[in-house]
Design a protein around this motif. Structure first.
Motif, mmCIF file in Angstrom:
data_model
loop_
_atom_site.group_PDB
_atom_site.id
_atom_site.type_symbol
_atom_site.label_atom_id
_atom_site.label_comp_id
_atom_site.label_asym_id
_atom_site.label_seq_id
_atom_site.Cartn_x
_atom_site.Cartn_y
_atom_site.Cartn_z
ATOM 1 N N LYS B 132 37.683 -99.468 -180.659
ATOM 2 C CA LYS B 132 38.338 -99.763 -181.192
ATOM 3 C C LYS B 132 40.391 -99.870 -180.592
ATOM 4 O O LYS B 132 40.862 -99.558 -181.399
ATOM 5 C CB LYS B 132 37.924 -98.842 -181.782
ATOM 6 N N LEU B 133 39.999 -100.921 -179.779
ATOM 7 C CA LEU B 133 42.139 -100.544 -179.108
ATOM 8 C C LEU B 133 41.808 -102.096 -179.987
ATOM 9 O O LEU B 133 41.422 -102.831 -180.241
ATOM 10 C CB LEU B 133 41.527 -100.864 -177.517
ATOM 11 N N GLN B 134 43.443 -102.587 -180.293
ATOM 12 C CA GLN B 134 43.763 -103.719 -181.118
ATOM 13 C C GLN B 134 43.400 -105.168 -179.881
ATOM 14 O O GLN B 134 43.395 -104.621 -179.138
ATOM 15 C CB GLN B 134 45.267 -103.612 -181.704
ATOM 16 N N PRO B 135 43.151 -106.042 -180.693
ATOM 17 C CA PRO B 135 42.965 -107.027 -180.191
ATOM 18 C C PRO B 135 43.851 -107.629 -178.901
ATOM 19 O O PRO B 135 43.738 -107.969 -178.629
ATOM 20 C CB PRO B 135 42.010 -108.144 -180.946
ATOM 21 N N PHE B 136 45.238 -107.302 -179.641
ATOM 22 C CA PHE B 136 46.028 -108.107 -178.763
ATOM 23 C C PHE B 136 46.125 -107.608 -177.684
ATOM 24 O O PHE B 136 46.617 -107.834 -176.559
ATOM 25 C CB PHE B 136 47.714 -107.522 -179.764
#
Lengths: 333, 327
Positions: B132-136
């Motif tokens: 669930k980390l940001q794609p960025f």
């Protein structure tokens, strides 16, 4: 209403963009309308130059000297230059787009050997190609103008060995791995050092030809307290970085070591040599003016006879610094 | 007033939908007016811009950024972003060249590189889905690590000495370089996947509103992994064409290409928030940017001045997109 205004602003921006370009063309056409010019610039033959990048100090001086030489030939040809941000793929695109304009002479300062096929395409289309600085394999080009890094390395090694009277330790700060300039400058110097049994060489880190990595490396190296008598950096930026680290260090050799760099393209370096901070640099000759000279000759029907033109280096020391500044007014800052 | 708010409101959605195309038409008209005169009788309108040679030139320059941009579109549509595309292109460039130089068979090398690209994309997608980390952030880490692997893999050296194993991608078929045809095919397949398949509809659903998609039973993680895998495959295709064009490899190759890909998607009308856009628009966006680059060189505009204008155009494109939505 708000929407309408916003949209109008957008349209206005587009129109303004159009005007911007108009201004540019207005300048060009007023130039062609000038009574002093015998021919309009558009009818002059085109000399196109695909530069590797226009950012580092050596290239800045290269560009400035090239433009100065072009200034002597304004009635003979039109000159256009495009940099490629050291991206070979981008440079291939630039060369191929230049070919659409059918230049009479093409100058290329290759990013890597990857541009070989694009250069060969131009050569096969009967366009004379002048390579500046780095070369490409094969023989499908008209002439290659550049310096000889092995020879410069050899001379730098010789200079350092003589200054140390044949006895001492040299710390060598390396340029970017895999780049010919770094390999040649190292191998040339090692050839000279081998002739002096009293010279020991410590291989320093790859500092990528940049000032900051060299400064960081030198700071760490000085912590070790290992003695050395000379620093040989594969370019001036790294020599400056190494000197700055030495200058600020708490623990350092009792006698100031010799600092030697290569390139000689910045006023800053020459000033530091005058101030006795650095000891010497070897000019890495800039092939721009010679390339333009050859291009002008080709347009007059005089093809170059040699396939390779090697430009000589110049040793810059405290004694010759002033003369060097006078001879080279276009040095980068 | 030249036009009222009402007429504008009627035309705006149409302009927005085809904004890349509108820009392209303006650019081409401008090029007709401004580009240097050509003596060549084969040149349309006596313009150096409208020659077959320049068409070929544009298509060979377009293939790599175009295919990268199509991959990026899938990722952006699900509301993600991929900053590692340039690094992966560089690594796959090195792998392709090394294997071919060491005598690997051409079809096997191509197959493996396509597989590796897809796998890397899928792994990035899986990390994003399960952590669930940001794609960025995840792709930023990917950008750094993959670039490092490229330097380690090549031992920090360039690779040359390719014989003409994959040079055929650059040769023309029916007047157009094969790389250009591959771009057309990739675009067509991408468009079909997005418009005609269940997966395509799910991509839009996840990008438009992830929570709603989740509660409607869309397998959000699988769709994300799928989109990133398609992106990885596109990067692999681009890397093979890149190797063919450069006939060599550099561990530093492709630096900054991810931003060009994102730019093409945005100019082509894909919204960075996800859920809106398509690959045809991206194709036109990429075409617009390459046409602009070529035009700036042909028209002898300074490279740095050209860069300035490109920024203005990106801003204008995004602004146009947002225009109707604020109302």
């Amino acid at each position: 209403m708000k929407l309408g205004l916003l949209a109008m602003a957008a349209v206005a921006a587009v129109v303004l963009a159009g005007c911007g370009s108009d201004d540019k063309s207005a300048v060009t056409s007023s130039g062609s309308g000038g009574a002093t010019e015998a021919k309009s610039p558009d009818s002059l033959p085109l000399v196109a130059f695909a530069q590797a990048n226009s950012a580092d100090p050596w290239r800045q001086q290269f560009d400035a000297e090239t433009k100065e030489e072009v200034g002597k030939h304004t009635s003979e040809f039109r000159f256009e230059e495009q940099p490629a941000e050291d991206d070979a793929s981008k440079q291939i695109g630039v060369i191929e787009t230049f070919l659409v304009k059918s230049p009479k002479v093409l100058l290329v300062s290759p990013v890597t050997v990857a541009v070989q096929s694009a250069v060969e395409k131009a050569y096969d289309a009967k366009i004379p190609v002048i390579l500046l600085d780095r070369g490409i394999p094969g023989d499908k080009y008209t002439v290659h103008v550049g310096g000889d890094n092995v020879d410069i390395g050899r001379q730098a090694g010789e200079y350092i060995a003589k200054r140390l009277n044949g006895k001492g330790t040299v710390l060598m700060i390396q340029g970017l791995g895999g780049v010919d300039a770094a390999d040649d400058r190292r191998n040339g110097a090692m050839e000279s050092f081998k002739k002096y049994p009293g010279i020991k060489v410590i291989m320093g880190d790859d500092c990528k030809f940049q000032r900051l990595p060299a400064q960081n490396f030198m700071e760490t190296f000085l912590q070790k307290g290992q003695p050395f008598d000379a620093v040989y950096a594969h370019n001036d930026e790294m020599a400056i970085g190494a000197y700055q680290a030495y200058d600020h260090a708490a623990t350092k050799p009792k006698v100031k070591p010799i600092f030697v760099g290569i390139d000689g393209c910045q006023k800053e370096v020459v000033q530091m040599i005058k101030d006795g901070k650095l000891d010497a640099t070897f000019r890495y000759p800039d092939p721009g003016p010679k390339g333009i000279e050859i291009a002008a000759d080709i347009l007059k029907g005089k093809m170059p006879t040699d396939k390779k033109v090697v430009l000589p280096t110049v040793l810059v020391t405290k004694e010759t610094a002033d003369q060097y500044l006078k001879d080279n007014p276009n040095l980068a800052k | 007033m030249p036009f009222s708010a009402v007429t504008l409101r009627r035309w705006l959605p149409l302009i927005q939908k085809y904004q890349g195309l509108v820009g392209l038409v303006i650019l081409l008209a401008w090029a007709l007016w401004k580009s240097p005169h050509s003596e060549d009788s084969a040149a349309l309108f006596h313009s150096t811009y409208y020659t077959l040679a320049n068409l070929r030139n544009i298509l060979s320059q377009l293939a790599v950024p175009g295919i990268l941009a199509i991959g990026a579109t899938f990722v952006i549509l699900i509301g993600g972003i991929d900053l590692s595309a340039g690094s992966l292109l560089g690594l796959l460039n090195c792998i392709t060249a090394t294997w071919l130089v060491n005598g690997g068979s051409t079809p096997m090398t191509i197959a493996w590189v396509l597989f590796l690209g897809t796998l890397t994309g899928a792994i990035l997608g899986a990390i994003i889905s399960y952590t669930k980390l940001q794609p960025f952030v995840v792709t930023l880490a990917g950008m750094v690590s993959i670039r490092g692997i490229a330097f380690v893999y090549t031992n920090n050296a360039n690779i040359s000495g390719l014989h003409d194993q994959i040079a055929f991608f650059e040769s023309p078929w029916l007047g157009i370089p094969i790389a250009g045809w591959i771009l057309f095919a990739t675009t067509a397949v991408g468009a079909l996947v997005l418009s005609k398949t269940v997966f395509g509809r799910r991509v839009y659903a996840v990008g438009g509103n992830t929570d709603a998609a989740y509660y409607a039973g869309v397998p959000v993680s699988r769709v994300r992994i799928g989109a990133f895998a398609i992106n990885g495959l596109c990067i692999a295709i681009a890397a093979i064409l890149f190797t063919a064009r450069n006939s060599s490899a550099q561990p530093s190759a492709g630096m900054g290409y991810e931003l060009d890909a994102i730019t093409a998607a945005v100019v082509g009308g894909t919204a960075l928030v996800g859920g809106y856009g398509n690959v045809l628009g991206t194709f036109v966006g990429a075409l617009f940017i390459v046409c602009l680059n070529v035009f700036l060189i042909l028209d002898s505009v300074s490279y740095y001045v050209g860069q300035g204008w490109k920024g203005v155009i990106i801003l204008l494109a995004v602004y146009l997109q947002n225009l109707g939505r604020r109302v």
